[in-house]
Design a protein around this motif. Structure first.
Motif, mmCIF file in Angstrom:
data_model
loop_
_atom_site.group_PDB
_atom_site.id
_atom_site.type_symbol
_atom_site.label_atom_id
_atom_site.label_comp_id
_atom_site.label_asym_id
_atom_site.label_seq_id
_atom_site.Cartn_x
_atom_site.Cartn_y
_atom_site.Cartn_z
ATOM 1 N N SER A 1 0.776 -1.168 0.054
ATOM 2 C CA SER A 1 0.006 0.013 -0.093
ATOM 3 C C SER A 1 0.804 1.314 -0.081
ATOM 4 O O SER A 1 0.568 2.114 -0.683
ATOM 5 N N ASP B 1 1.215 4.089 -3.015
ATOM 6 C CA ASP B 1 1.047 5.699 -2.471
ATOM 7 C C ASP B 1 2.021 6.395 -3.113
ATOM 8 O O ASP B 1 2.210 7.478 -3.712
ATOM 9 N N TYR C 1 -6.389 2.034 -9.121
ATOM 10 C CA TYR C 1 -6.642 2.845 -8.152
ATOM 11 C C TYR C 1 -8.276 3.134 -8.266
ATOM 12 O O TYR C 1 -8.618 3.625 -9.496
ATOM 13 N N LEU D 1 -5.734 -4.481 -2.036
ATOM 14 C CA LEU D 1 -4.910 -3.911 -1.227
ATOM 15 C C LEU D 1 -5.743 -3.175 -0.133
ATOM 16 O O LEU D 1 -5.292 -2.544 0.931
ATOM 17 N N THR D 2 -6.920 -3.222 -0.498
ATOM 18 C CA THR D 2 -7.885 -2.514 0.342
ATOM 19 C C THR D 2 -9.302 -3.372 0.612
ATOM 20 O O THR D 2 -9.227 -4.416 -0.385
ATOM 21 N N ALA E 1 -8.501 -7.018 2.634
ATOM 22 C CA ALA E 1 -7.077 -6.467 2.055
ATOM 23 C C ALA E 1 -6.282 -7.735 2.181
ATOM 24 O O ALA E 1 -6.385 -8.398 3.217
ATOM 25 N N SER F 1 -7.974 -0.474 -4.072
ATOM 26 C CA SER F 1 -6.906 -0.497 -4.983
ATOM 27 C C SER F 1 -6.639 -1.861 -5.102
ATOM 28 O O SER F 1 -6.710 -2.717 -4.205
#
Length: 301
Positions: free
Chosen positions: A69, A73, A139, A175-176, A240, A264
């Motif tokens: 993650s 970012d 994303y 990832l989420t 996630a 994402s």
């Protein structure tokens, strides 16, 4: 038995007729058999064969989720990455939508793609050595992450990249948290057994628009209704670190995210080394190699 096509042979014609059609698939889904050794169990392989997808509840540890993650970012806020042709932004918000060929940009993602937990499952399903056809980060930020309309990836990869048969598999690594309401992946289970031939001639450089919002190569409403009535729609939710492997010909899509909760994922496509790309079957020229690789070196075991 595997059908070996001569170069240029097209068993999945699309974008060449004035009416859509449904073509029943003759190729396998699990190419190596249900008892091929590897990370997936025989039951997993049977589920993939039946539904066109299989889920892995805990592919990544919480620590790995946090690390990846942070890497996502970093990439999304890097001015050089944003300016790169491999980065696609939303049409309205101008936020980053996707970053392609991310395994060439990020050592961390490259290591994950080659990990036996990931590539090993692809080898099991495809029954051969595999290479990376495509990677990207998707994303879908809260309050404005755009959706992906219903489509078969193989239809595009066949028409625009020259992939001969649907001997490819994708893995989407969350990832989420994936909720029903924040644009989760939707698949019509069993739809991988039917190829939807689409209408509309492929324009030159079509990818420049289709990666933001696809129109050419999307199925007609009558075909989508027939498949949905036949198979239903599965909403693939999960925490996630979970992942979904799905066949290249699955009819799938996702809605826009109007919730506060971002979604994402890391997305990788593996193609069999026995299914390497030819010239496009329904496009004037191949897409760039950062979208469809033409380097077919196998990922080492």
């Amino acid at each position: 038995m595997t059908v070996i096509d001569a170069p240029g042979t097209d068993r999945y014609p699309t974008r060449v007729a004035d009416r859509p059609s449904l073509v029943e698939r003759t190729d396998p889904t699990v190419w190596g058999g249900h008892h091929t050794p590897g990370p997936l169990s025989p039951d997993d392989l049977s589920a993939h064969d039946r539904d066109g997808f299989v889920t892995v509840p805990e592919l990544l540890t919480p620590a790995e989720v946090a690390a990846y993650s942070a890497e996502l970012d970093r990439l999304a806020t890097d001015p050089q990455v944003r300016a790169d042709d491999r980065t696609i932004v939303e049409k309205t918000s101008r936020e980053v939508r996707s970053i392609f060929e991310v395994h060439k940009i990020s050592d961390a993602v490259a290591a994950l793609v080659a990990d036996e937990r990931v590539a090993g499952r692809a080898r099991q399903i495809l029954g051969s050595d595999v290479y990376v056809h495509q990677t990207r980060i998707n994303y879908k930020p809260g309050f404005g992450g755009g959706g992906f309309y219903w489509h078969s990836d193989f239809e595009t990869w066949h028409a625009e990249d020259g992939m001969p048969t649907p001997r490819a598999v994708s893995i989407s690594i969350a990832l989420t948290e994936n909720y029903p309401h924040n644009g989760c992946l939707m698949i019509m289970p069993g739809s991988h057994r039917t190829f939807v031939a689409c209408v509309g001639e492929t324009p030159a450089d079509h990818y420049k628009e289709s990666l933001r919002e696809q129109e050419i190569g999307t199925p007609d409403q009558e075909s989508l209704t027939a498949l949905a009535d036949r198979h239903g729609i599965a909403m693939l939710t999960g925490p996630a670190g979970s992942a979904t492997l799905f066949d290249s010909n699955c009819m799938h899509g996702s809605g826009s995210n109007i919730t506060p909760y971002p979604r994402s994922n890391i997305f990788a496509v593996f193609n069999s080394v026995e299914n390497t790309l030819q010239e496009p079957f329904a496009a004037p020229a191949p897409r760039p190699t950062y979208i469809a690789a033409r380097e077919f070196t196998p990922i080492p075991d």
